[in-house]
Design a protein around this motif. Structure first.
Motif, mmCIF file in Angstrom:
data_model
loop_
_atom_site.group_PDB
_atom_site.id
_atom_site.type_symbol
_atom_site.label_atom_id
_atom_site.label_comp_id
_atom_site.label_asym_id
_atom_site.label_seq_id
_atom_site.Cartn_x
_atom_site.Cartn_y
_atom_site.Cartn_z
ATOM 1 N N ARG A 218 8.257 3.754 -13.212
ATOM 2 C CA ARG A 218 8.550 5.185 -13.166
ATOM 3 C C ARG A 218 9.502 5.519 -12.027
ATOM 4 N NH1 ARG A 218 7.647 9.169 -16.688
ATOM 5 N NH2 ARG A 218 7.022 10.597 -15.023
ATOM 6 N N THR A 219 9.277 4.905 -10.883
ATOM 7 C CA THR A 219 10.058 5.254 -9.692
ATOM 8 C C THR A 219 11.118 4.218 -9.343
ATOM 9 O OG1 THR A 219 8.529 4.139 -8.179
ATOM 10 C CG2 THR A 219 8.017 6.424 -8.773
ATOM 11 N N GLY A 220 10.990 3.020 -9.913
ATOM 12 C CA GLY A 220 11.910 1.946 -9.565
ATOM 13 C C GLY A 220 11.572 1.275 -8.252
ATOM 14 N N GLU A 221 10.474 1.668 -7.636
ATOM 15 C CA GLU A 221 10.074 1.116 -6.336
ATOM 16 C C GLU A 221 9.288 -0.174 -6.516
ATOM 17 O OE1 GLU A 221 7.412 2.378 -2.403
ATOM 18 O OE2 GLU A 221 7.383 3.611 -4.214
ATOM 19 N N THR A 222 9.579 -1.154 -5.684
ATOM 20 C CA THR A 222 8.831 -2.403 -5.673
ATOM 21 C C THR A 222 7.871 -2.400 -4.489
ATOM 22 O OG1 THR A 222 10.630 -3.650 -6.712
ATOM 23 C CG2 THR A 222 8.976 -4.903 -5.515
ATOM 24 N N LYS A 223 6.605 -2.698 -4.772
ATOM 25 C CA LYS A 223 5.583 -2.707 -3.732
ATOM 26 C C LYS A 223 4.887 -4.056 -3.712
ATOM 27 C CE LYS A 223 2.799 0.708 -3.355
ATOM 28 N NZ LYS A 223 1.751 1.702 -3.669
ATOM 29 N N MET A 224 4.274 -4.352 -2.595
ATOM 30 C CA MET A 224 3.438 -5.536 -2.472
ATOM 31 C C MET A 224 1.990 -5.112 -2.714
ATOM 32 S SD MET A 224 5.740 -7.722 -2.015
ATOM 33 C CE MET A 224 4.666 -9.160 -1.831
ATOM 34 N N VAL A 225 1.379 -5.686 -3.739
ATOM 35 C CA VAL A 225 0.013 -5.330 -4.135
ATOM 36 C C VAL A 225 -0.877 -6.555 -3.981
ATOM 37 C CG1 VAL A 225 -1.432 -4.551 -6.052
ATOM 38 C CG2 VAL A 225 0.852 -3.596 -5.754
ATOM 39 N N PRO A 226 -2.079 -6.406 -3.432
ATOM 40 C CA PRO A 226 -2.977 -7.559 -3.291
ATOM 41 C C PRO A 226 -3.267 -8.222 -4.640
ATOM 42 C CG PRO A 226 -3.770 -5.716 -1.991
ATOM 43 C CD PRO A 226 -2.654 -5.185 -2.828
ATOM 44 N N VAL A 227 -3.244 -9.530 -4.648
ATOM 45 C CA VAL A 227 -3.562 -10.273 -5.862
ATOM 46 C C VAL A 227 -5.027 -10.027 -6.218
ATOM 47 C CG1 VAL A 227 -3.753 -12.570 -6.891
ATOM 48 C CG2 VAL A 227 -1.848 -12.039 -5.351
ATOM 49 N N GLY A 228 -5.278 -9.626 -7.455
ATOM 50 C CA GLY A 228 -6.640 -9.354 -7.900
ATOM 51 C C GLY A 228 -7.008 -7.891 -7.920
ATOM 52 N N ILE A 229 -6.150 -7.033 -7.351
ATOM 53 C CA ILE A 229 -6.396 -5.589 -7.351
ATOM 54 C C ILE A 229 -5.341 -4.911 -8.211
ATOM 55 C CG2 ILE A 229 -6.533 -3.499 -5.935
ATOM 56 C CD1 ILE A 229 -7.506 -5.114 -3.647
ATOM 57 N N ASP A 230 -5.779 -3.999 -9.077
ATOM 58 C CA ASP A 230 -4.832 -3.267 -9.908
ATOM 59 C C ASP A 230 -3.966 -2.358 -9.047
ATOM 60 O OD1 ASP A 230 -6.005 -4.457 -12.072
ATOM 61 O OD2 ASP A 230 -7.111 -2.683 -12.743
ATOM 62 N N PRO A 231 -2.677 -2.232 -9.364
ATOM 63 C CA PRO A 231 -1.825 -1.284 -8.634
ATOM 64 C C PRO A 231 -2.446 0.117 -8.641
ATOM 65 C CG PRO A 231 -0.501 -2.659 -10.062
ATOM 66 C CD PRO A 231 -1.938 -2.954 -10.406
ATOM 67 N N GLY A 232 -2.386 0.765 -7.495
ATOM 68 C CA GLY A 232 -2.969 2.094 -7.358
ATOM 69 C C GLY A 232 -4.394 2.098 -6.848
ATOM 70 N N TRP A 233 -5.019 0.913 -6.809
ATOM 71 C CA TRP A 233 -6.407 0.799 -6.346
ATOM 72 C C TRP A 233 -6.501 -0.003 -5.050
ATOM 73 C CZ3 TRP A 233 -10.521 3.122 -8.929
ATOM 74 C CH2 TRP A 233 -10.216 3.670 -10.184
ATOM 75 N N ASP A 234 -5.383 -0.170 -4.365
ATOM 76 C CA ASP A 234 -5.338 -1.058 -3.209
ATOM 77 C C ASP A 234 -5.505 -0.335 -1.884
ATOM 78 O OD1 ASP A 234 -2.897 0.087 -3.994
ATOM 79 O OD2 ASP A 234 -1.734 -1.328 -2.820
ATOM 80 N N ARG A 235 -6.201 0.777 -1.887
ATOM 81 C CA ARG A 235 -6.493 1.494 -0.645
ATOM 82 C C ARG A 235 -7.948 1.939 -0.672
ATOM 83 N NH1 ARG A 235 -2.228 -0.337 0.172
ATOM 84 N NH2 ARG A 235 -0.374 0.594 1.121
ATOM 85 N N ASN A 236 -8.528 2.087 0.494
ATOM 86 C CA ASN A 236 -9.888 2.592 0.637
ATOM 87 C C ASN A 236 -9.793 4.101 0.843
ATOM 88 O OD1 ASN A 236 -12.362 3.477 1.694
ATOM 89 N ND2 ASN A 236 -12.765 1.544 2.735
#
Length: 400
Positions: A218-236
């Protein structure tokens, strides 16, 4: 009673953990076309449902989620209550919708039983987890460790299964990322334990968190996401909300976006700490409201926040009608949005804030331009008639 798979095993008492209801109730609003449009930091402070761009639809969904959370309603009851409301608004089935980012119109699924299930699970599990985090932080002196546990799913993600019974201190950085739920449909949870129990199980070293590149189409942005966690769920989200609250308590917040600031202040206003202030027992000076710059300028005061302290809190708490956490959250929001006037009837420069609703309240704010401070002076029950009488009184100037 909630269905067995809807309430993780970490609950020590019936209903949502302390803070869970407040986590959802204090969120702002974030209409969005796609879940990819909303960052985890925004999800922590604002309520959003993909393709629910109308506040009416968002309001219906949020109201029923709040009821389901507070009353422990199972999904079947939640769906029974919400579906007719969404159908009446036309937010059901497949509809032609226009993407505001591209201007393209295409068929899309809006309300469906499967979507309602996803909305129910994601929001209630996140709120309960955030409520548990609030309790974890309050009780970590006695229970200073967390153990990662798998939920009741028949199949588990391999990376989640590998962390079963991982034991780490409450404040280990690992929990800032790997605090469940860690993805869509994730039912993992954490168990808070004593030092002796942690030593029995074996305390682990803080693991390295592997990451992978993920492209947001959607945004064209590349992020580093923890392996095993779905994008968008990587914060407490509970930790993010508490960090903002702590910033206000320590007067370190200067550049926090307004939406996050307002949510943090509602959290603070309805917190256990402010209840101690209202009992005159905190020893703290706590920010509970955001003063809009135009109002501050109009009354000659540069302070950005409204605070409360034991001196006035004990007087507020001694009133006949109890000032509950819900009332304090309403006061916090009313300072930003509600009717507001300057009252000079007693030779002072107080501000009057109307806290509207079925049970109206009025908050009196002491304005001290000389030291650039705003203090909650009193909060008491009122009526629309009394408020109108205040507005028409001599030496009262309506500012909003």
């Amino acid at each position: 009673m909630a269905e067995a798979d809807d309430r993780p095993n970490y609950s020590f008492d019936p209903g949502p953990p302390p803070g869970a209801s407040r986590f959802l109730a204090n969120k702002g609003w974030q209409p969005a076309f796609s879940w990819l449009d909303v960052e985890p930091e925004e999800h922590a402070v604002a309520f959003s449902v993909a393709k629910a761009t109308s506040l009416d639809v968002l309001g219906d969904i949020r109201a029923e989620l709040q009821t389901a959370l507070d009353d422990g309603l199972p999904f079947t009851e939640f769906q029974k209550r919400l579906r007719p409301r969404l159908q009446a608004r036309g937010w059901w089935g497949t509809q032609a919708v226009t993407d505001p980012a591209t201007g393209e119109t295409a068929p899309a699924k809006l309300g469906t039983p499967r979507r309602l299930r996803t909305i129910y699970d994601a929001n209630l599990r996140s709120a309960r987890a955030a409520g548990q985090w609030d309790r974890i932080q309050r009780t970590k002196a006695a229970l200073p460790y967390l153990a990662y546990r798998l939920g009741p799913s028949e199949r588990h993600r391999p990376h989640h299964a590998a962390k079963e019974w991982l034991v780490l201190p409450v404040d280990d950085p690992f929990w800032q990322t790997w605090y469940p739920p860690n993805g869509w449909g994730c039912k993992c949870w954490v168990m808070q334990i004593s030092r002796s129990r942690a030593e029995e199980l074996g305390i682990d070293d803080s693991p390295e968190i592997d990451t992978r590149e993920w492209l947001n189409n959607r945004t064209g942005e590349t992020k580093m996401v923890p392996v095993g966690i779905d994008p968008g769920w990587d914060r407490n989200p509970g930790a993010m909300r508490q960090a903002a609250m702590q910033g206000f308590l320590e007067r370190r917040v200067v550049d926090l976006p307004e939406a996050q600031a307002r949510t943090a202040l509602r959290d603070m206003a309805s917190s256990w700490l402010v209840q101690r202030v209202l009992a005159g027992q905190s020893g703290a000076k706590v920010a509970v409201g955001f003063m809009p710059p135009d109002i501050a300028e109009a009354v000659g005061n540069r302070a950005a926040f409204v605070r409360i302290t034991d001196e006035y809190g004990a007087k507020v708490g001694a009133k006949a009608a109890p000032v509950t956490p819900d009332v304090m959250a309403r006061v916090s929001e009313a300072i930003v949005e509600g009717p507001l006037a300057r009252d000079r009837r007693r030779g002072q420069d107080d501000l009057l804030v109307m806290v509207d609703g079925l049970e109206p309240w009025i908050a009196v704010i002491k304005n001290i331009p000389a030291t650039n401070e705003f203090w909650i002076k009193t909060i008491h029950r009122t009526t629309q008639r009394k408020w109108l009488a205040d507005l028409t009184a001599t030496d009262v100037e309506q500012l909003r």
